[in-house]
Scaffold this motif. Structure first.
Motif, PDB file in Angstrom:
ATOM      1  N   ARG A 115       8.076  30.313  -4.020  1.00  0.00           N
ATOM      2  CA  ARG A 115       8.918  29.856  -2.918  1.00  0.00           C
ATOM      3  C   ARG A 115      10.347  30.302  -3.224  1.00  0.00           C
ATOM      4  NH1 ARG A 115       7.602  24.751  -3.134  1.00  0.00           N
ATOM      5  NH2 ARG A 115       9.381  24.060  -4.342  1.00  0.00           N
ATOM      6  N   THR A 116      11.019  30.872  -2.248  1.00  0.00           N
ATOM      7  CA  THR A 116      12.386  31.349  -2.446  1.00  0.00           C
ATOM      8  C   THR A 116      13.335  30.618  -1.515  1.00  0.00           C
ATOM      9  OG1 THR A 116      12.142  33.139  -0.833  1.00  0.00           O
ATOM     10  CG2 THR A 116      11.576  33.635  -3.136  1.00  0.00           C
ATOM     11  N   GLY A 117      14.615  30.693  -1.823  1.00  0.00           N
ATOM     12  CA  GLY A 117      15.629  30.076  -0.984  1.00  0.00           C
ATOM     13  C   GLY A 117      16.911  30.867  -1.052  1.00  0.00           C
ATOM     14  N   SER A 118      17.736  30.738  -0.027  1.00  0.00           N
ATOM     15  CA  SER A 118      19.022  31.413   0.002  1.00  0.00           C
ATOM     16  C   SER A 118      20.000  30.575   0.828  1.00  0.00           C
ATOM     17  CB  SER A 118      18.890  32.816   0.582  1.00  0.00           C
ATOM     18  OG  SER A 118      20.069  33.570   0.333  1.00  0.00           O
ATOM     19  N   TYR A 119      21.254  30.926   0.759  1.00  0.00           N
ATOM     20  CA  TYR A 119      22.298  30.158   1.435  1.00  0.00           C
ATOM     21  C   TYR A 119      22.115  30.204   2.946  1.00  0.00           C
ATOM     22  CZ  TYR A 119      24.435  30.241  -3.152  1.00  0.00           C
ATOM     23  OH  TYR A 119      24.664  30.079  -4.497  1.00  0.00           O
ATOM     24  N   GLY A 120      22.391  29.060   3.575  1.00  0.00           N
ATOM     25  CA  GLY A 120      22.254  28.973   5.023  1.00  0.00           C
ATOM     26  C   GLY A 120      20.893  28.505   5.475  1.00  0.00           C
ATOM     27  N   HIS A 121      19.994  28.243   4.515  1.00  0.00           N
ATOM     28  CA  HIS A 121      18.649  27.780   4.843  1.00  0.00           C
ATOM     29  C   HIS A 121      18.357  26.494   4.076  1.00  0.00           C
ATOM     30  CE1 HIS A 121      17.723  31.579   6.863  1.00  0.00           C
ATOM     31  NE2 HIS A 121      18.326  32.180   5.850  1.00  0.00           N
ATOM     32  N   PRO A 122      17.568  25.588   4.644  1.00  0.00           N
ATOM     33  CA  PRO A 122      17.247  24.336   3.944  1.00  0.00           C
ATOM     34  C   PRO A 122      16.530  24.612   2.624  1.00  0.00           C
ATOM     35  CG  PRO A 122      16.608  24.230   6.258  1.00  0.00           C
ATOM     36  CD  PRO A 122      16.958  25.656   5.984  1.00  0.00           C
ATOM     37  N   VAL A 123      16.777  23.762   1.643  1.00  0.00           N
ATOM     38  CA  VAL A 123      16.120  23.889   0.347  1.00  0.00           C
ATOM     39  C   VAL A 123      15.587  22.521  -0.061  1.00  0.00           C
ATOM     40  CG1 VAL A 123      18.266  23.479  -0.918  1.00  0.00           C
ATOM     41  CG2 VAL A 123      16.405  24.714  -2.035  1.00  0.00           C
ATOM     42  N   ARG A 124      14.446  22.509  -0.714  1.00  0.00           N
ATOM     43  CA  ARG A 124      13.875  21.238  -1.179  1.00  0.00           C
ATOM     44  C   ARG A 124      14.781  20.604  -2.230  1.00  0.00           C
ATOM     45  NH1 ARG A 124       7.309  21.686  -1.814  1.00  0.00           N
ATOM     46  NH2 ARG A 124       6.883  22.782   0.132  1.00  0.00           N
ATOM     47  N   ARG A 125      14.896  19.288  -2.170  1.00  0.00           N
ATOM     48  CA  ARG A 125      15.714  18.586  -3.147  1.00  0.00           C
ATOM     49  C   ARG A 125      14.991  18.571  -4.496  1.00  0.00           C
ATOM     50  NH1 ARG A 125      17.897  16.705   1.467  1.00  0.00           N
ATOM     51  NH2 ARG A 125      20.045  15.895   1.310  1.00  0.00           N
ATOM     52  N   PRO A 126      15.611  19.128  -5.534  1.00  0.00           N
ATOM     53  CA  PRO A 126      14.933  19.214  -6.832  1.00  0.00           C
ATOM     54  C   PRO A 126      15.192  18.000  -7.713  1.00  0.00           C
ATOM     55  CG  PRO A 126      16.984  20.425  -6.932  1.00  0.00           C
ATOM     56  CD  PRO A 126      16.889  19.854  -5.527  1.00  0.00           C
ATOM     57  N   ALA A 127      14.302  17.795  -8.674  1.00  0.00           N
ATOM     58  CA  ALA A 127      14.551  16.824  -9.737  1.00  0.00           C
ATOM     59  C   ALA A 127      15.308  17.488 -10.882  1.00  0.00           C
ATOM     60  CB  ALA A 127      13.238  16.248 -10.248  1.00  0.00           C
ATOM     61  N   LEU A 128      15.092  18.803 -11.032  1.00  0.00           N
ATOM     62  CA  LEU A 128      15.756  19.583 -12.080  1.00  0.00           C
ATOM     63  C   LEU A 128      16.295  20.858 -11.460  1.00  0.00           C
ATOM     64  CD1 LEU A 128      16.385  20.328 -15.089  1.00  0.00           C
ATOM     65  CD2 LEU A 128      14.093  21.371 -15.155  1.00  0.00           C
ATOM     66  N   ALA A 129      17.554  21.172 -11.747  1.00  0.00           N
ATOM     67  CA  ALA A 129      18.145  22.433 -11.310  1.00  0.00           C
ATOM     68  C   ALA A 129      18.545  23.228 -12.543  1.00  0.00           C
ATOM     69  CB  ALA A 129      19.362  22.191 -10.424  1.00  0.00           C
ATOM     70  N   ILE A 130      18.162  24.497 -12.577  1.00  0.00           N
ATOM     71  CA  ILE A 130      18.492  25.384 -13.686  1.00  0.00           C
ATOM     72  C   ILE A 130      19.438  26.461 -13.172  1.00  0.00           C
ATOM     73  CG2 ILE A 130      17.597  26.962 -15.430  1.00  0.00           C
ATOM     74  CD1 ILE A 130      14.933  25.436 -15.269  1.00  0.00           C
ATOM     75  N   VAL A 131      20.610  26.552 -13.773  1.00  0.00           N
ATOM     76  CA  VAL A 131      21.625  27.500 -13.333  1.00  0.00           C
ATOM     77  C   VAL A 131      21.535  28.759 -14.198  1.00  0.00           C
ATOM     78  CG1 VAL A 131      24.081  27.892 -12.912  1.00  0.00           C
ATOM     79  CG2 VAL A 131      23.105  25.600 -12.622  1.00  0.00           C
ATOM     80  N   ALA A 132      21.295  29.911 -13.542  1.00  0.00           N
ATOM     81  CA  ALA A 132      21.144  31.181 -14.258  1.00  0.00           C
ATOM     82  C   ALA A 132      21.966  32.279 -13.589  1.00  0.00           C
ATOM     83  CB  ALA A 132      19.667  31.570 -14.320  1.00  0.00           C
ATOM     84  N   VAL A 133      23.129  31.904 -13.050  1.00  0.00           N
ATOM     85  CA  VAL A 133      24.010  32.890 -12.431  1.00  0.00           C
ATOM     86  C   VAL A 133      25.071  33.318 -13.446  1.00  0.00           C
ATOM     87  CG1 VAL A 133      23.652  31.923 -10.130  1.00  0.00           C
ATOM     88  CG2 VAL A 133      25.592  31.146 -11.506  1.00  0.00           C
ATOM     89  N   LYS A 134      25.835  34.357 -13.108  1.00  0.00           N
ATOM     90  CA  LYS A 134      26.935  34.788 -13.962  1.00  0.00           C
ATOM     91  C   LYS A 134      27.976  33.676 -14.053  1.00  0.00           C
ATOM     92  CE  LYS A 134      25.313  39.025 -14.390  1.00  0.00           C
ATOM     93  NZ  LYS A 134      24.735  39.504 -15.664  1.00  0.00           N
ATOM     94  N   THR A 135      28.647  33.606 -15.200  1.00  0.00           N
ATOM     95  CA  THR A 135      29.627  32.551 -15.420  1.00  0.00           C
ATOM     96  C   THR A 135      30.681  32.508 -14.322  1.00  0.00           C
ATOM     97  OG1 THR A 135      29.348  32.539 -17.824  1.00  0.00           O
ATOM     98  CG2 THR A 135      31.458  31.765 -16.980  1.00  0.00           C
ATOM     99  N   TRP A 136      31.195  33.656 -13.925  1.00  0.00           N
ATOM    100  CA  TRP A 136      32.270  33.684 -12.937  1.00  0.00           C
ATOM    101  C   TRP A 136      31.816  33.191 -11.561  1.00  0.00           C
ATOM    102  CZ3 TRP A 136      30.953  36.654  -8.824  1.00  0.00           C
ATOM    103  CH2 TRP A 136      30.030  37.698  -9.038  1.00  0.00           C
ATOM    104  N   ALA A 137      30.519  33.150 -11.330  1.00  0.00           N
ATOM    105  CA  ALA A 137      29.997  32.739 -10.028  1.00  0.00           C
ATOM    106  C   ALA A 137      29.545  31.289  -9.990  1.00  0.00           C
ATOM    107  CB  ALA A 137      28.831  33.645  -9.634  1.00  0.00           C
ATOM    108  N   THR A 138      29.731  30.549 -11.075  1.00  0.00           N
ATOM    109  CA  THR A 138      29.156  29.207 -11.193  1.00  0.00           C
ATOM    110  C   THR A 138      29.570  28.278 -10.061  1.00  0.00           C
ATOM    111  OG1 THR A 138      29.057  29.408 -13.608  1.00  0.00           O
ATOM    112  CG2 THR A 138      28.939  27.187 -12.682  1.00  0.00           C
ATOM    113  N   GLU A 139      30.868  28.089  -9.874  1.00  0.00           N
ATOM    114  CA  GLU A 139      31.334  27.128  -8.866  1.00  0.00           C
ATOM    115  C   GLU A 139      30.938  27.558  -7.457  1.00  0.00           C
ATOM    116  OE1 GLU A 139      34.404  26.696 -12.239  1.00  0.00           O
ATOM    117  OE2 GLU A 139      33.305  28.327 -11.278  1.00  0.00           O
ATOM    118  N   ASP A 140      31.140  28.841  -7.137  1.00  0.00           N
ATOM    119  CA  ASP A 140      30.818  29.326  -5.798  1.00  0.00           C
ATOM    120  C   ASP A 140      29.321  29.229  -5.510  1.00  0.00           C
ATOM    121  OD1 ASP A 140      33.443  29.864  -5.286  1.00  0.00           O
ATOM    122  OD2 ASP A 140      33.313  32.005  -5.736  1.00  0.00           O
TER     123      ASP A 140
END
Length: 218
Positions: A115-140
């Protein structure tokens, strides 16, 4: 089910023991160094994370790069409900319309539907979120997802660089636990919808906020 085995006073071993793991070719093993913090598990042996099997924990992986994609494939193959979330790209489109293929180091291939997701589309509410983006992109990357993270138990950063946990902690509600991970797992995206496992590694997970996080090791 994801369980925690007490190895010693300062170390835990995190192990996924779903029956589907046999399809992965090798066990997924994560060591958690807890920096001398007493987990308070006594001698009870195996304990479920927060009282529920990890295989039923809704998980959101933010970042559809090589590492995020490989992690999503591994967890999905083990039976964990995963959403791989990222910016629109040929890679994410290929996964959404077809599947994700992992080229194993031994030469075999693992193919999983995700299952995939992207900005502007609904996403299932997770119990765990894993952040794997570049450091400079974290907040955005995180800010547009804050409404979907209102019920998250923990957010884990598996990013390169320093200060990621602090950046994440600063924009999340105080009740959300932020965990820090460091991995030596290798991954390479070789084509749209294809990632290569370039070498098995260890992943260490802990908290930089233990003094303010009595539930960090639930």
């Amino acid at each position: 089910m994801l369980a925690i085995e007490l190895l010693s006073e300062i170390e835990l071993r995190l192990r996924i023991s779903c029956s589907q793991l046999s399809a992965l070719g090798s066990p997924l093993l994560v060591r958690i160094a807890i920096c001398g913090h007493d987990a308070g598990l006594g001698s009870s042996g195996w304990l479920p994370v927060r009282g529920r099997p990890f295989c039923r924990m809704e998980t959101l992986i933010l970042g559809a790069g090589s590492l995020g994609s490989l992690l999503a494939a591994r967890l999905s193959a083990a039976g964990v409900p995963v959403t791989l979330f990222g910016r629109p790209s040929p890679h994410l489109s290929r996964i959404a319309s077809k599947w994700l293929t992992v080229e194993e180091s031994a030469g075999s291939r693992l193919t999983v539907r995700l299952r995939t997701g992207s900005y502007g589309h609904p996403v299932r509410r997770p119990a765990l979120a894993i952040v794997a983006v570049k450091t400079w992109a974290t907040e955005d990357a995180l800010r547009p997802l804050l409404p979907a993270l209102d019920q998250v138990d923990a957010v884990l950063t598996l990013q390169n660089g320093l200060g990621n946990a602090q950046r994440i902690k600063a924009i999340l509600p105080p009740s959300v636990r932020v965990l820090t991970g460091v991995t030596t797992q290798g991954a390479l995206r070789t084509d749209a919808g294809v990632v290569r496992d370039t070498g098995a590694g260890n992943t260490w997970i802990g908290s930089e906020f233990l003094e303010n996080d009595s539930g960090a090791l639930d």
